[in-house]
Design an enzyme around this catalytic site. Sequence first.
Site, PDB file in Angstrom:
ATOM      1  N   ASP A   6       0.865  -1.182   0.000  1.00 36.57           N
ATOM      2  CA  ASP A   6       0.000   0.000   0.000  1.00 36.57           C
ATOM      3  C   ASP A   6       0.901   1.231   0.000  1.00 36.57           C
ATOM      4  OD1 ASP A   6      -2.488   1.473   0.398  1.00 36.57           O
ATOM      5  OD2 ASP A   6      -1.720   1.908   2.397  1.00 36.57           O
ATOM      6  N   SER A   7       0.277   2.384  -0.154  1.00 35.81           N
ATOM      7  CA  SER A   7       1.034   3.624  -0.127  1.00 35.81           C
ATOM      8  C   SER A   7       1.605   3.915   1.271  1.00 35.81           C
ATOM      9  CB  SER A   7       0.117   4.777  -0.538  1.00 35.81           C
ATOM     10  OG  SER A   7      -1.037   4.783   0.277  1.00 35.81           O
ATOM     11  N   CYS A  69      -3.939  -1.027  -1.875  1.00 41.46           N
ATOM     12  CA  CYS A  69      -4.328   0.373  -2.056  1.00 41.46           C
ATOM     13  C   CYS A  69      -5.379   0.482  -3.168  1.00 41.46           C
ATOM     14  CB  CYS A  69      -3.078   1.156  -2.429  1.00 41.46           C
ATOM     15  SG  CYS A  69      -3.375   2.884  -2.754  1.00 41.46           S
ATOM     16  N   GLU A 162      -5.401   9.109   9.766  1.00 43.00           N
ATOM     17  CA  GLU A 162      -4.001   8.930  10.155  1.00 43.00           C
ATOM     18  C   GLU A 162      -3.649   9.704  11.419  1.00 43.00           C
ATOM     19  OE1 GLU A 162      -1.584   9.770   6.705  1.00 43.00           O
ATOM     20  OE2 GLU A 162      -2.653   8.160   5.701  1.00 43.00           O
ATOM     21  N   CYS A 194     -11.403   2.776   0.056  1.00 38.97           N
ATOM     22  CA  CYS A 194     -10.106   3.315   0.501  1.00 38.97           C
ATOM     23  C   CYS A 194      -9.661   2.518   1.717  1.00 38.97           C
ATOM     24  CB  CYS A 194     -10.245   4.794   0.860  1.00 38.97           C
ATOM     25  SG  CYS A 194      -8.741   5.511   1.565  1.00 38.97           S
ATOM     26  N   HIS A 196      -8.297   3.364   4.365  1.00 44.64           N
ATOM     27  CA  HIS A 196      -8.451   3.998   5.673  1.00 44.64           C
ATOM     28  C   HIS A 196      -9.882   3.955   6.224  1.00 44.64           C
ATOM     29  CE1 HIS A 196      -4.596   5.441   4.431  1.00 44.64           C
ATOM     30  NE2 HIS A 196      -4.455   6.279   5.446  1.00 44.64           N
TER      31      HIS A 196
HETATM   32  N1  DGL Z   1      -4.222   3.718   0.345  1.00 43.65           N
HETATM   33  C1  DGL Z   1      -4.941   4.760  -0.347  1.00 43.65           C
HETATM   34  C2  DGL Z   1      -6.220   4.136  -0.979  1.00 43.65           C
HETATM   35  O1  DGL Z   1      -6.731   3.122  -0.545  1.00 43.65           O
HETATM   36  C3  DGL Z   1      -5.287   5.919   0.564  1.00 43.65           C
HETATM   37  C4  DGL Z   1      -4.091   6.706   0.995  1.00 43.65           C
HETATM   38  C5  DGL Z   1      -3.339   7.375  -0.154  1.00 43.65           C
HETATM   39  O2  DGL Z   1      -3.914   8.264  -0.810  1.00 43.65           O
HETATM   40  O3  DGL Z   1      -2.205   7.007  -0.386  1.00 43.65           O
HETATM   41  O4  DGL Z   1      -6.708   4.681  -1.938  1.00 43.65           O
END
Ligand code: DGL
Length: 275
Positions: A6-7, A69, A162, A194, A196
């Site tokens: 993931d990011s 992600c 976050e 997403c 999060h």
């Molecule tokens: N992990 C990203 C998503 O699920 C959210 C956080 C980001 O923008 O990097 O889209």
Amino acid sequence: MIGIFDSGFGGLTVMREYLRKYPKYDYMYLGDQANMPYGSRSTEYVNKLVVQNVDFLAKKGCKLIIVACNTASADALRHVQQIYKGKPTILGVLVPACEEALRATKFGRIGVIGTRGTVNSGAYERELKKYESKYYKSKNKRAEKKIRITQNACPLLAPFVEEGMIKATVTRMMLRTYLRPLRHAHIDTLILGCTHYPLLQKEIVRMMGKQVNVLSSAKAGADAIESYFERHPDVEKNLSRSGKRIYYTTDNVERFEMLGSRFLGEKIVGEKVEI
Ligand code: DGL
């Protein structure tokens, strides 16, 4: 070994679902914290980052890689699948979430929330339309019935999650604003597109009301793997299983461990890597 990336640490909500359902496999997690957030980057740039991440995990021996992600799944999944051609197998979270939503929806009114990148890519819309007749039209006697999709980008939600501001008044106000168009569209099913948003799921369910199915792409992705393994026993057979858990980050280990533990629901020990 199953690789999940993931990011940053958000993808640990995906890993959490995998660990809950399939604890027997070995896992390697990569959080590309140095390049976070992906949600506001261009498709070209996300493509490049996703190739780097896959390359890293493939070289470490991962035989199955999960793009946790949503932004990366939306922008770059097909791109990396074409490069790697099944070696290793690379799967995303979008398709399972769409299939789950189409199974769950009663009236075909589906909502999607995600980052700006995910929503602007139109990937959820595309996939929902693609599987519409398989899951929705087929269960709906009136075969002409079409689904109606309402999307809304929620770029401020991820940073607030976050910061741990899940229950803060400002987060609730923001959520109410972001969810308003979906409530006005009378959706009956909402995809949390997403990594999060599972942390906000309780609040979102409360705001949308009991009549709306709220489902997360994190859980849908993990749930779908079981039937994927049944269809592809060769992939499952290749996965090592000794209970290994490895957590890598491309930036600040301290922050990764602190936030990551919150997203995963258990303490993690991270290691910084260059990719
Ligand atoms: N992990 C990203 C998503 O699920 C959210 C956080 C980001 O923008 O990097 O889209």
